[in-house]
Design a protein around this motif. Sequence first.
Motif, mmCIF file in Angstrom:
data_model
loop_
_atom_site.group_PDB
_atom_site.id
_atom_site.type_symbol
_atom_site.label_atom_id
_atom_site.label_comp_id
_atom_site.label_asym_id
_atom_site.label_seq_id
_atom_site.Cartn_x
_atom_site.Cartn_y
_atom_site.Cartn_z
ATOM 1 N N VAL A 44 0.844 -1.198 0.000
ATOM 2 C CA VAL A 44 0.000 0.000 0.000
ATOM 3 C C VAL A 44 0.883 1.254 0.000
ATOM 4 O O VAL A 44 0.631 2.211 -0.737
ATOM 5 C CB VAL A 44 -0.937 -0.003 1.233
ATOM 6 C CG1 VAL A 44 -1.682 1.305 1.360
ATOM 7 C CG2 VAL A 44 -1.928 -1.149 1.148
ATOM 8 N N MET A 45 1.936 1.214 0.805
ATOM 9 C CA MET A 45 2.812 2.390 0.900
ATOM 10 C C MET A 45 3.565 2.626 -0.404
ATOM 11 O O MET A 45 3.803 3.766 -0.784
ATOM 12 C CB MET A 45 3.807 2.229 2.059
ATOM 13 C CG MET A 45 3.174 2.339 3.414
ATOM 14 S SD MET A 45 2.102 3.775 3.606
ATOM 15 C CE MET A 45 3.274 5.093 3.683
ATOM 16 N N GLN A 46 3.929 1.534 -1.076
ATOM 17 C CA GLN A 46 4.593 1.685 -2.384
ATOM 18 C C GLN A 46 3.679 2.438 -3.344
ATOM 19 O O GLN A 46 4.103 3.356 -4.059
ATOM 20 C CB GLN A 46 4.881 0.309 -2.973
ATOM 21 C CG GLN A 46 6.280 -0.168 -2.722
ATOM 22 C CD GLN A 46 6.608 -1.422 -3.505
ATOM 23 O OE1 GLN A 46 5.926 -1.779 -4.465
ATOM 24 N NE2 GLN A 46 7.635 -2.101 -3.096
ATOM 25 N N GLU A 47 2.415 2.041 -3.336
ATOM 26 C CA GLU A 47 1.453 2.675 -4.235
ATOM 27 C C GLU A 47 1.220 4.135 -3.842
ATOM 28 O O GLU A 47 1.153 5.016 -4.690
ATOM 29 C CB GLU A 47 0.138 1.898 -4.202
ATOM 30 C CG GLU A 47 -0.725 2.220 -5.399
ATOM 31 C CD GLU A 47 -1.858 1.224 -5.574
ATOM 32 O OE1 GLU A 47 -2.920 1.652 -5.991
ATOM 33 O OE2 GLU A 47 -1.652 0.038 -5.291
ATOM 34 N N ALA A 48 1.144 4.360 -2.521
ATOM 35 C CA ALA A 48 0.925 5.730 -2.044
ATOM 36 C C ALA A 48 2.107 6.623 -2.410
ATOM 37 O O ALA A 48 1.926 7.769 -2.848
ATOM 38 C CB ALA A 48 0.699 5.728 -0.541
ATOM 39 N N ASP A 49 3.313 6.087 -2.250
ATOM 40 C CA ASP A 49 4.517 6.850 -2.622
ATOM 41 C C ASP A 49 4.472 7.229 -4.099
ATOM 42 O O ASP A 49 4.788 8.353 -4.477
ATOM 43 C CB ASP A 49 5.778 6.018 -2.355
ATOM 44 C CG ASP A 49 6.250 6.136 -0.922
ATOM 45 O OD1 ASP A 49 5.989 7.175 -0.303
ATOM 46 O OD2 ASP A 49 6.863 5.174 -0.422
ATOM 47 N N ALA A 50 4.087 6.251 -4.921
ATOM 48 C CA ALA A 50 4.011 6.487 -6.367
ATOM 49 C C ALA A 50 2.945 7.541 -6.673
ATOM 50 O O ALA A 50 3.135 8.390 -7.548
ATOM 51 C CB ALA A 50 3.699 5.195 -7.096
ATOM 52 N N LEU A 51 1.836 7.499 -5.940
ATOM 53 C CA LEU A 51 0.759 8.482 -6.185
ATOM 54 C C LEU A 51 1.203 9.893 -5.842
ATOM 55 O O LEU A 51 0.813 10.849 -6.520
ATOM 56 C CB LEU A 51 -0.482 8.106 -5.375
ATOM 57 C CG LEU A 51 -1.391 7.069 -6.034
ATOM 58 C CD1 LEU A 51 -2.399 6.538 -5.043
ATOM 59 C CD2 LEU A 51 -2.125 7.666 -7.238
ATOM 60 N N VAL A 52 2.029 10.018 -4.793
ATOM 61 C CA VAL A 52 2.551 11.346 -4.442
ATOM 62 C C VAL A 52 3.395 11.884 -5.607
ATOM 63 O O VAL A 52 3.249 13.033 -6.029
ATOM 64 C CB VAL A 52 3.382 11.290 -3.132
ATOM 65 C CG1 VAL A 52 4.111 12.593 -2.888
ATOM 66 C CG2 VAL A 52 2.478 10.987 -1.954
ATOM 67 N N GLY A 53 4.256 11.009 -6.139
ATOM 68 C CA GLY A 53 5.077 11.393 -7.299
ATOM 69 C C GLY A 53 4.206 11.714 -8.503
ATOM 70 O O GLY A 53 4.481 12.658 -9.257
ATOM 71 N N ALA A 54 3.146 10.917 -8.669
ATOM 72 C CA ALA A 54 2.249 11.117 -9.815
ATOM 73 C C ALA A 54 1.554 12.476 -9.714
ATOM 74 O O ALA A 54 1.402 13.180 -10.721
ATOM 75 C CB ALA A 54 1.212 10.007 -9.853
ATOM 76 N N CYS A 55 1.153 12.848 -8.507
ATOM 77 C CA CYS A 55 0.471 14.142 -8.325
ATOM 78 C C CYS A 55 1.392 15.280 -8.758
ATOM 79 O O CYS A 55 0.949 16.249 -9.386
ATOM 80 C CB CYS A 55 0.053 14.322 -6.867
ATOM 81 S SG CYS A 55 -1.384 13.340 -6.447
ATOM 82 N N LYS A 56 2.690 15.157 -8.412
ATOM 83 C CA LYS A 56 3.649 16.194 -8.824
ATOM 84 C C LYS A 56 3.732 16.257 -10.351
ATOM 85 O O LYS A 56 3.781 17.325 -10.945
ATOM 86 C CB LYS A 56 5.029 15.916 -8.220
ATOM 87 C CG LYS A 56 5.088 16.274 -6.745
ATOM 88 C CD LYS A 56 6.415 15.912 -6.135
ATOM 89 C CE LYS A 56 6.287 16.016 -4.609
ATOM 90 N NZ LYS A 56 7.238 15.185 -3.909
ATOM 91 N N ALA A 57 3.769 15.069 -10.982
ATOM 92 C CA ALA A 57 3.835 15.022 -12.450
ATOM 93 C C ALA A 57 2.563 15.615 -13.059
ATOM 94 O O ALA A 57 2.629 16.379 -14.025
ATOM 95 C CB ALA A 57 4.015 13.575 -12.908
ATOM 96 N N PHE A 58 1.409 15.286 -12.496
ATOM 97 C CA PHE A 58 0.130 15.791 -13.023
ATOM 98 C C PHE A 58 0.055 17.311 -12.885
ATOM 99 O O PHE A 58 -0.477 17.994 -13.759
ATOM 100 C CB PHE A 58 -1.064 15.181 -12.272
ATOM 101 C CG PHE A 58 -1.219 13.690 -12.459
ATOM 102 C CD1 PHE A 58 -0.661 13.036 -13.541
ATOM 103 C CD2 PHE A 58 -1.941 12.932 -11.542
ATOM 104 C CE1 PHE A 58 -0.800 11.670 -13.712
ATOM 105 C CE2 PHE A 58 -2.091 11.566 -11.701
ATOM 106 C CZ PHE A 58 -1.518 10.934 -12.784
ATOM 107 N N SER A 59 0.590 17.833 -11.778
ATOM 108 C CA SER A 59 0.499 19.281 -11.562
ATOM 109 C C SER A 59 1.329 20.045 -12.586
ATOM 110 O O SER A 59 1.078 21.211 -12.854
ATOM 111 C CB SER A 59 0.926 19.635 -10.141
ATOM 112 O OG SER A 59 2.307 19.431 -9.995
ATOM 113 N N GLN A 60 2.345 19.380 -13.145
ATOM 114 C CA GLN A 60 3.204 20.067 -14.120
ATOM 115 C C GLN A 60 2.985 19.586 -15.553
ATOM 116 O O GLN A 60 3.639 20.076 -16.469
ATOM 117 C CB GLN A 60 4.668 19.845 -13.750
ATOM 118 C CG GLN A 60 4.977 20.365 -12.353
ATOM 119 C CD GLN A 60 6.450 20.500 -12.098
ATOM 120 O OE1 GLN A 60 7.250 19.762 -12.665
ATOM 121 N NE2 GLN A 60 6.822 21.440 -11.259
ATOM 122 N N GLY A 61 2.106 18.607 -15.722
ATOM 123 C CA GLY A 61 1.816 18.107 -17.068
ATOM 124 C C GLY A 61 2.950 17.308 -17.673
ATOM 125 O O GLY A 61 3.168 17.348 -18.890
#
Lengths: 392, 141
Positions: free
Chosen positions: A198-215
């Motif tokens: 679960v934490m692996q996925e959550a960590d990845a989602l945090v990174g994904a949010c950063k990527a989404f915010s910058q396109g």
Amino acid sequence: MTFHVGADMHISPIALFDNGLPLQILPGLDQKSALGNLMSVLMYGSFIFFIFFGQKFQVRIMLLEIDGTVKKLEFMKNDAKNLLFKTIKEVGKPTIDPTTTLNRLLEQFLISPVDMDPAGIVYKFDHLLDVRDTKFKDEVKSISPAADDSQVNNLENLVEGALSLNTIFRIVRHFYLLGKRTSSFYIILQLQMILPLVMQEADALVGACKAFSQGQPIGDGIGPLVVSRLMKDKEKRKVEKDMVVAETLIEGRKVFLTKAEGPGGNVGKPGDAIRRIVEEQEGKVSMIIMLDAALKFEGEESGQIGEGIGAAIGGIGTERFKIEEEAHKFKIPVYAMIVKQSIQEAILPMKKSISDAVDPTLARIKSLILEQSKEGDVVIVAGIGNTMGVAQ
Amino acid sequence: MSRTPRTYAYMVVLFSALVFAYSLYVLYSAVGYYEKGDTMNFYYGLFAAGVGMVLSISSFLHMRKRLVAIQRSILRVLTTVICEKCGFKIVRNFGVGDYVNRQVGKCQQCDGMMYITTVYAEEPPKGGHGLFGLSKSPSST
């Protein structure tokens, strides 16, 4: 009955507690000394303690560990939420306070259609997903008046990322509190066992949010990236919802290229686009090639290319169903080409090893077309995945 | 002065080294007690030295693991821009608004049109992260 510990030591069980440290485990230590007595009491005390309270103690330790993880998840969720608020304010320039709308979006859910009578469930699901997608986009648009379509798509992806983190946090907290309240060893044990994943996925989602915010393009965008190379400088037209199609010639074959419309974060509806092309060609399509990111096994290299048969597309399955239905109706062979990556890499900014797979994949697509079709045939190549940061 | 992960790493390493050195001293003293026949103090010393050494090694390894994880999570995203006419290539840091196939102006070499061809995240170096879990800072392109 006596214990024969050494050549000169005979200790009766009754004498165990009388003589301080009965078993001479530490050579040279005076059995009657304070340390000897202390060690003895500690040994027997811990032995009795673990017989009666061992599991409770283990549960406490596990709860302590889970408590730390829940706090970390809460921090991650808040981090993603703050990033969402900041990005909406920067990009969307809202005229009203977006807090209420965003808080409402972060608690959204989807009720699956009834599956007791599964006939027609795919289209019911498809309809629900359309409604959800439209609602999210409309809500994001309403609080981001200054954002263009691409930015709205990116913001919507960011909302989805924050929502996923929020959902993970709520589920983990639910089981943590439930386990704590009931002191159920098995609820706590199961939660503790799955937490690393679960934490692996959550960590990845945090990174994904950063990527989404910058396109930024993400690993899942490898399919659209490859197709965009073939589409470049070709005339494009929009088909179906958020999908674009272009035509090109490869060694005398007419190739229809389709991907979701970028550069905003979007997966489109490839099933509908492929159906439209097949119908336009009256079913005279000699092959469909689907290109997507796929999960690698541990130990495999990211960016490896794999080939197979079938519709390479993830999600709930509605799009795959449409493609399979169309392929079956007109007896069109469907080939899958995948670029391997981990589930984390699929939502994080695209790694170099994955983007380096573009040229080899193009070469494989061309050779597959040459092997499986002849001059004058019609071929469809579909780039499946999130097209964030990839235009056509 | 801003404290970088490297500064924290050095602080933790220094602390661990101090604890480890003190544990060694305690161990040495314990051996002295043993030679004098003072077994109680010998065991006290042995126990304290063991705990100290295990804690210092564990703290060092734990911090190293965390630094490696932090380093892995910090991804540098780069944009590759290529001139279609002469193939002149620029790799620069990603800027908000960059996307694949975007025109980014004229080529400095031949006046042709330059396009963004890829946007990718630089991968952490393979083959270890050095003793403190930190690799060298990536050089700017």
